[in-house]
Design a protein around this motif. Structure first.
Motif, short mmCIF file in Angstrom:
data_model
loop_
_atom_site.label_atom_id
_atom_site.label_comp_id
_atom_site.label_asym_id
_atom_site.label_seq_id
_atom_site.Cartn_x
_atom_site.Cartn_y
_atom_site.Cartn_z
N SER A 128 0.85 -1.19 0.00
CA SER A 128 0.00 0.00 0.00
C SER A 128 0.89 1.24 0.00
CB SER A 128 -0.95 0.00 1.20
OG SER A 128 -0.25 -0.21 2.39
N ALA A 129 0.65 2.13 -0.96
CA ALA A 129 1.43 3.37 -1.10
C ALA A 129 0.55 4.41 -1.76
CB ALA A 129 2.68 3.12 -1.93
N HIS A 130 1.08 5.64 -1.87
CA HIS A 130 0.30 6.74 -2.44
C HIS A 130 0.18 6.63 -3.96
CE1 HIS A 130 1.64 8.40 1.47
NE2 HIS A 130 0.40 8.85 1.48
N LYS A 131 1.25 6.12 -4.62
CA LYS A 131 1.23 6.01 -6.08
C LYS A 131 2.08 4.83 -6.52
CE LYS A 131 0.11 10.19 -8.54
NZ LYS A 131 0.52 11.17 -9.51
N PHE A 132 1.78 4.31 -7.71
CA PHE A 132 2.53 3.21 -8.31
C PHE A 132 2.77 3.53 -9.77
CE2 PHE A 132 0.19 1.42 -4.80
CZ PHE A 132 1.06 0.49 -4.24
N THR A 133 3.96 3.17 -10.27
CA THR A 133 4.16 3.26 -11.72
C THR A 133 3.50 2.02 -12.33
OG1 THR A 133 6.26 2.08 -11.63
CG2 THR A 133 6.35 4.49 -11.50
N ALA A 134 3.20 2.09 -13.62
CA ALA A 134 2.54 0.98 -14.30
C ALA A 134 3.39 -0.29 -14.21
CB ALA A 134 2.26 1.35 -15.75
N SER A 135 4.72 -0.13 -14.39
CA SER A 135 5.60 -1.30 -14.36
C SER A 135 5.70 -1.90 -12.97
CB SER A 135 7.00 -0.92 -14.87
OG SER A 135 7.52 0.15 -14.10
N ALA A 136 5.63 -1.07 -11.93
CA ALA A 136 5.68 -1.58 -10.55
C ALA A 136 4.41 -2.34 -10.23
CB ALA A 136 5.85 -0.42 -9.57
N LYS A 137 3.28 -1.79 -10.64
CA LYS A 137 1.98 -2.43 -10.42
C LYS A 137 1.96 -3.81 -11.10
CE LYS A 137 -2.69 -0.65 -10.18
NZ LYS A 137 -3.55 0.46 -10.51
N GLU A 138 2.45 -3.82 -12.33
CA GLU A 138 2.53 -5.05 -13.12
C GLU A 138 3.41 -6.09 -12.43
OE1 GLU A 138 4.55 -5.73 -17.27
OE2 GLU A 138 2.88 -4.30 -17.47
N ALA A 139 4.58 -5.66 -11.92
CA ALA A 139 5.53 -6.56 -11.28
C ALA A 139 4.96 -7.16 -10.00
CB ALA A 139 6.83 -5.82 -10.97
N ILE A 140 4.26 -6.34 -9.21
CA ILE A 140 3.69 -6.80 -7.94
C ILE A 140 2.56 -7.81 -8.21
CG2 ILE A 140 2.39 -6.11 -5.88
CD1 ILE A 140 3.98 -3.41 -6.08
N GLU A 141 1.72 -7.48 -9.18
CA GLU A 141 0.60 -8.37 -9.49
C GLU A 141 1.06 -9.66 -10.19
OE1 GLU A 141 -1.95 -5.63 -11.54
OE2 GLU A 141 -2.86 -4.92 -9.67
N ALA A 142 2.15 -9.56 -10.97
CA ALA A 142 2.71 -10.74 -11.63
C ALA A 142 3.26 -11.74 -10.61
CB ALA A 142 3.79 -10.34 -12.61
N ALA A 143 3.76 -11.21 -9.47
CA ALA A 143 4.29 -12.05 -8.41
C ALA A 143 3.18 -12.59 -7.50
CB ALA A 143 5.32 -11.27 -7.59
N GLY A 144 1.92 -12.26 -7.83
CA GLY A 144 0.80 -12.74 -7.04
C GLY A 144 0.43 -11.81 -5.90
N GLY A 145 0.93 -10.58 -5.94
CA GLY A 145 0.67 -9.63 -4.85
C GLY A 145 -0.53 -8.76 -5.12
N GLU A 146 -0.75 -7.81 -4.21
CA GLU A 146 -1.90 -6.91 -4.31
C GLU A 146 -1.42 -5.48 -4.17
OE1 GLU A 146 -6.02 -6.05 -1.87
OE2 GLU A 146 -4.92 -7.89 -1.44
N VAL A 147 -2.04 -4.57 -4.94
CA VAL A 147 -1.68 -3.15 -4.91
C VAL A 147 -2.81 -2.35 -4.29
CG1 VAL A 147 -1.31 -1.15 -6.39
CG2 VAL A 147 -0.16 -3.30 -6.91
N VAL A 148 -2.48 -1.56 -3.24
CA VAL A 148 -3.50 -0.71 -2.58
C VAL A 148 -3.01 0.73 -2.65
CG1 VAL A 148 -4.73 -0.25 -0.45
CG2 VAL A 148 -4.07 -2.58 -0.99
N THR A 149 -3.79 1.59 -3.29
CA THR A 149 -3.45 3.01 -3.37
C THR A 149 -4.06 3.74 -2.18
OG1 THR A 149 -3.48 2.83 -5.78
CG2 THR A 149 -3.46 5.04 -4.86
N LEU A 150 -3.22 4.49 -1.45
CA LEU A 150 -3.70 5.22 -0.27
C LEU A 150 -4.48 6.46 -0.67
CD1 LEU A 150 -0.52 5.02 1.97
CD2 LEU A 150 -2.58 3.64 2.18
#
Length: 150
Positions: A128-150
């Motif tokens: 969970s963070a304030h912002k994500f770059t598209a490539s970071a979001k992709e990398a986290i989700e590709a590893a099976g993770g979850e992205v939460v925007t604050l």
């Protein structure tokens, strides 16, 4: 007594400074030790900050351009490979939130955090963070993770 220890009688000399501008008899009358003419000889003279003797001052010689946006938002960037390094060092397990990042010294308590995409992520993380770059979001989700925007 000889020439090496001669000195004036006590009280006959004084170091009260020059008494300038007190008439011709003082020996410091007339121009009052200020020389002749020019700005420095006038009363009320004070040199401006940055004055270079009449030469064009540097703050006027150097060109100015662009502008600074006073409403700009600054983000503290944290790369995906940094998150992987924290997992490898067993400093984080499965969730990464703002408090964790502040606690680890990667961001200040008043900073806004942006996750950047450098490196690769193998661990499954809920980030969970304030912002994500598209490539970071992709990398986290590709590893099976979850992205939460604050």
């Amino acid at each position: 007594m000889d020439l090496s220890n001669l000195k004036p009688a006590k009280g006959s000399t004084h170091k009260d400074g020059k008494r300038v501008g007190r008439g011709q008899a003082s020996g410091k009358g007339g121009t009052a030790t200020r020389g002749h003419k020019g700005a420095k000889s006038r009363s009320g003279y004070s040199k401006k900050i940055g004055f270079e003797g009449g030469q064009m001052p540097i703050q006027r010689r150097v060109p100015k351009f662009g502008f600074t946006n006073i409403n700009r938002k600054e983000y503290q960037g944290i790369n995906v490979d940094t998150l992987q390094q924290l997992v490898d060092d067993k400093k984080i397990k499965d969730t990464v939130d703002f408090e964790t990042l502040v606690g680890l010294g990667l961001a200040g308590k008043n900073d806004m955090v942006k996750i950047l995409g450098r490196g690769e992520l193998k661990a499954t993380l809920k980030v969970s963070a304030h912002k994500f770059t598209a490539s970071a979001k992709e990398a986290i989700e590709a590893a099976g993770g979850e992205v939460v925007t604050l």
